[in-house]
Design a protein around this motif. Structure first.
Motif, PDB file in Angstrom:
ATOM      1  N   ASP A  92      -8.042   7.420  -7.350  1.00  0.00           N
ATOM      2  CA  ASP A  92      -7.157   7.568  -8.510  1.00  0.00           C
ATOM      3  C   ASP A  92      -6.666   6.224  -9.029  1.00  0.00           C
ATOM      4  OD1 ASP A  92      -7.464  10.271  -8.205  1.00  0.00           O
ATOM      5  OD2 ASP A  92      -5.633  10.525  -7.006  1.00  0.00           O
ATOM      6  N   THR A  93      -6.358   5.328  -8.111  1.00  0.00           N
ATOM      7  CA  THR A  93      -5.830   4.025  -8.509  1.00  0.00           C
ATOM      8  C   THR A  93      -6.701   2.907  -7.938  1.00  0.00           C
ATOM      9  OG1 THR A  93      -4.393   3.844  -6.558  1.00  0.00           O
ATOM     10  CG2 THR A  93      -3.484   4.944  -8.515  1.00  0.00           C
ATOM     11  N   THR A  94      -6.607   1.754  -8.580  1.00  0.00           N
ATOM     12  CA  THR A  94      -7.362   0.587  -8.112  1.00  0.00           C
ATOM     13  C   THR A  94      -6.924   0.177  -6.714  1.00  0.00           C
ATOM     14  OG1 THR A  94      -7.608  -0.213 -10.380  1.00  0.00           O
ATOM     15  CG2 THR A  94      -7.929  -1.814  -8.619  1.00  0.00           C
ATOM     16  N   ALA A  95      -5.626   0.271  -6.444  1.00  0.00           N
ATOM     17  CA  ALA A  95      -5.093  -0.130  -5.140  1.00  0.00           C
ATOM     18  C   ALA A  95      -5.680   0.725  -4.018  1.00  0.00           C
ATOM     19  CB  ALA A  95      -3.575  -0.029  -5.142  1.00  0.00           C
ATOM     20  N   LYS A  96      -5.742   2.034  -4.242  1.00  0.00           N
ATOM     21  CA  LYS A  96      -6.318   2.922  -3.222  1.00  0.00           C
ATOM     22  C   LYS A  96      -7.806   2.644  -3.025  1.00  0.00           C
ATOM     23  CE  LYS A  96      -3.129   6.835  -3.690  1.00  0.00           C
ATOM     24  NZ  LYS A  96      -3.004   8.270  -4.071  1.00  0.00           N
ATOM     25  N   GLY A  97      -8.491   2.355  -4.121  1.00  0.00           N
ATOM     26  CA  GLY A  97      -9.913   2.037  -4.022  1.00  0.00           C
ATOM     27  C   GLY A  97     -10.159   0.782  -3.212  1.00  0.00           C
ATOM     28  N   GLN A  98      -9.345  -0.249  -3.449  1.00  0.00           N
ATOM     29  CA  GLN A  98      -9.475  -1.488  -2.682  1.00  0.00           C
ATOM     30  C   GLN A  98      -9.186  -1.252  -1.201  1.00  0.00           C
ATOM     31  OE1 GLN A  98      -6.793  -4.220  -4.573  1.00  0.00           O
ATOM     32  NE2 GLN A  98      -8.103  -4.561  -6.355  1.00  0.00           N
ATOM     33  N   GLN A  99      -8.193  -0.439  -0.939  1.00  0.00           N
ATOM     34  CA  GLN A  99      -7.838  -0.131   0.446  1.00  0.00           C
ATOM     35  C   GLN A  99      -8.985   0.586   1.158  1.00  0.00           C
ATOM     36  OE1 GLN A  99      -4.354   2.394   0.830  1.00  0.00           O
ATOM     37  NE2 GLN A  99      -3.742   1.350   2.711  1.00  0.00           N
ATOM     38  N   ALA A 100      -9.610   1.525   0.482  1.00  0.00           N
ATOM     39  CA  ALA A 100     -10.727   2.264   1.069  1.00  0.00           C
ATOM     40  C   ALA A 100     -11.901   1.342   1.363  1.00  0.00           C
ATOM     41  CB  ALA A 100     -11.159   3.383   0.125  1.00  0.00           C
ATOM     42  N   VAL A 101     -12.157   0.411   0.459  1.00  0.00           N
ATOM     43  CA  VAL A 101     -13.266  -0.526   0.643  1.00  0.00           C
ATOM     44  C   VAL A 101     -13.046  -1.383   1.889  1.00  0.00           C
ATOM     45  CG1 VAL A 101     -14.306  -2.602  -0.328  1.00  0.00           C
ATOM     46  CG2 VAL A 101     -14.031  -0.591  -1.759  1.00  0.00           C
ATOM     47  N   PHE A 102     -11.831  -1.847   2.088  1.00  0.00           N
ATOM     48  CA  PHE A 102     -11.527  -2.652   3.279  1.00  0.00           C
ATOM     49  C   PHE A 102     -11.728  -1.837   4.556  1.00  0.00           C
ATOM     50  CE2 PHE A 102      -9.348  -5.803   0.595  1.00  0.00           C
ATOM     51  CZ  PHE A 102      -9.707  -6.971   1.249  1.00  0.00           C
ATOM     52  N   LEU A 103     -11.262  -0.607   4.564  1.00  0.00           N
ATOM     53  CA  LEU A 103     -11.364   0.220   5.766  1.00  0.00           C
ATOM     54  C   LEU A 103     -12.815   0.572   6.084  1.00  0.00           C
ATOM     55  CD1 LEU A 103      -8.296   2.584   5.171  1.00  0.00           C
ATOM     56  CD2 LEU A 103      -8.445   0.651   6.749  1.00  0.00           C
ATOM     57  N   ILE A 104     -13.597   0.882   5.062  1.00  0.00           N
ATOM     58  CA  ILE A 104     -15.016   1.197   5.279  1.00  0.00           C
ATOM     59  C   ILE A 104     -15.767  -0.043   5.761  1.00  0.00           C
ATOM     60  CG2 ILE A 104     -17.163   1.859   4.121  1.00  0.00           C
ATOM     61  CD1 ILE A 104     -15.429   3.661   2.301  1.00  0.00           C
ATOM     62  N   GLY A 105     -15.473  -1.176   5.141  1.00  0.00           N
ATOM     63  CA  GLY A 105     -16.111  -2.421   5.570  1.00  0.00           C
ATOM     64  C   GLY A 105     -15.782  -2.753   7.014  1.00  0.00           C
ATOM     65  N   ALA A 106     -14.524  -2.554   7.403  1.00  0.00           N
ATOM     66  CA  ALA A 106     -14.112  -2.825   8.780  1.00  0.00           C
ATOM     67  C   ALA A 106     -14.842  -1.916   9.765  1.00  0.00           C
ATOM     68  CB  ALA A 106     -12.603  -2.646   8.913  1.00  0.00           C
TER      69      ALA A 106
END
Length: 488
Positions: A420-434
């Protein structure tokens, strides 16, 4: 009796003198071998530095293209400009990986450099009847340059690894030397691309101009041309001369023995590139999202600052590889990278509220990736296989890694945009990458072997393995083939 005893004593003395002379000659050649090894390492590093520059500079110029060529520049063209170099690299890694094992390191070095120079020249001179035509010429040219740059990966990594095996002193520092030659050199090229882009923009008074991208592209050929003289004069390594296979490769026997390290090095490289490439590209995007009022000059500057964090990570990783081991350092780096990624992902919102803190935290995240798998992928893929196959397997592992980079770049953007938001998208990308880095650490630990620091150890084992399985080793080694031809 006395005469025969005297003759025996004289023969023994002659034999001792011959041995002493051989030892003396060997000792005399040690400084020469060391100088040659260091020179090969330095030249390989300079070559990959130029590759890093040419790979990164397009990312800094794409915003400029959007302003100068609004009719021709689109999201599709932007994607093709980036992917053409990447696809060219994949083909170059596979092709030159086989080539340098088949016909020699030196030939591969010269051919890869030629393709890189040709591609950069064509990209710099790109033009057309329309803006779209100009971009298509640039796309093709970037693909040619990528083919040459991809060839540099197996060429330079194998050359540096084998050159750092010429003497005991070099062998003890091979981890650090190969780290400097490969990943550090590439990352330094990334930083140089940003600095040169800033300097050229400043020369044009920060005005968007066609001259900016043509100058920055053109500077990419300076270093490859400069080191051509040294590369033409280089000779194949001692290990290659001793163990090259000039006849048909027994691929069935090879896969039976090396399938596990092949899988380990390839998948580790895949996981590394799957994470590091998207995050490298997204750094400028994230900075733009956090500071939308920044100019192009400022965004390039912040991106360059983040790229600077790569460099200490490479140096630390090089030291650790010699201290704790190759796969140990790779696993450690993957795990620390993942832990830091989970921390960033979980606390991203408060961290982003303090922009300098975010830059530092993000930079450390990137540095940990370089400290572990960034430097270790090259050396693990070099040392895990014997000299006759080193180019094959290193090129294959690097190509699989670049495939991971391509996939990661393609999927991370839709993942980010699906929230929904850019912030949530960025957070998801970091967690998946980790999470992916953790997988990379597990694969590294269980699939990559601990190898002897002396390349001759595995080379001898492989030769004995082939002989035991009925492979004809009568023409094993480049020197034997040359001598056989000379005698006929």
């Amino acid at each position: 009796m006395a005469t025969s005893r005297n003759d025996s004593l004289m023969k023994m003395e002659d034999s001792k003198e011959q041995i002493s002379q051989t030892d003396w000659d060997t000792e005399q050649r040690k400084p020469e071998k060391k100088r040659s090894g260091v020179l090969n390492v330095v030249v390989s590093g300079l070559a990959l530095f130029s590759d890093g520059y040419n790979a990164q500079i397009i990312g800094y110029m794409e915003p400029l293209f959007s302003v100068l060529y609004m009719d021709g520049m689109s999201s599709t063209i932007k994607s093709r400009l980036s992917n053409s170099y990447l696809i060219g690299e994949i083909f170059g890694m596979l092709f030159f990986g086989v080539l340098i094992d088949r016909i020699g390191r030196r030939t591969g070095i010269i051919a890869a450099t030629a393709f890189l120079i040709l591609g950069v020249v064509l990209a710099t001179a790109s033009h057309g009847k329309s803006q779209l035509g100009m971009f298509w010429m640039m796309i093709v040219a970037r693909g040619i340059a990528g083919f040459g740059a991809g060839g540099e990966y197996p060429v330079c990594a194998t050359s540096a690894t084998e050159a750092a095996d010429e003497t005991i002193d070099l062998r003890k520092r091979r981890g650090f030397l190969v780290a400097l030659t490969t990943d550090f050199a590439i990352d330094l090229g990334f930083v140089a691309a940003g600095l040169i882009a800033l300097i050229v923009l400043a020369c044009y008074s920060q005005q968007d101009s066609e001259g900016v991208w043509r100058v920055t592209f053109g500077l990419g050929i300076v270093l490859p041309i400069s080191i051509c003289f040294f590369r033409v004069r280089m000779v194949n390594s001692t290990q290659y001369q001793k163990h090259a296979i000039k006849s048909q490769y027994p691929y069935g026997l090879v896969l039976r023995r090396y399938w596990k390290p092949m899988l380990g090095t390839s998948m580790a490289w895949f996981c590394y590139d799957f994470v590091t490439y998207p995050f490298g590209l997204f750094s400028s995007t994230i900075i733009e999202q956090l500071n939308p009022n920044n100019t192009t000059f400022q965004n390039i500057g912040y991106g360059t600052v983040i790229n600077c964090f790569y460099l200490p990570g490479c140096l630390i990783g090089g030291i650790l590889m010699d201290r704790i081991g190759r796969k140990q350092n790779m696993t450690l780096g993957f795990m620390l990278w993942g832990i830091w990624g989970f921390i960033l992902g979980a606390a991203l919102h408060p961290i982003q509220s303090v922009f300098p803190l975010f830059i530092v935290m993000y930079g450390i995240f990137q540095a940990l990736g370089e400290m572990g798998p960034g430097v270790s992928t090259f050396l693990c893929a070099s040392e895990s296989f014997p000299t006759p196959l080193r180019g094959h397997f290193l090129g294959f592992a690097a190509a699989v890694g670049k495939a991971g980079a391509s996939i990661g770049t393609e999927v991370f953007t839709p993942i980010q945009n699906s929230f929904d938001t850019t912030a949530k998208g960025q957070q998801a990308v970091f967690l998946i990458g980790a999470a992916f880095t953790m997988v990379g650490g597990i694969l590294s630990w269980f699939l990559i072997p601990d190898m002897s620091r002396e390349l001759e150890t595995e080379d001898s084992k492989f030769k004995a393995y082939l002989e035991e399985n009925g492979y004809d080793i009568s023409s094993y080694g480049e020197a034997l083939v040359v001598n056989a031809r000379a005698s006929t």
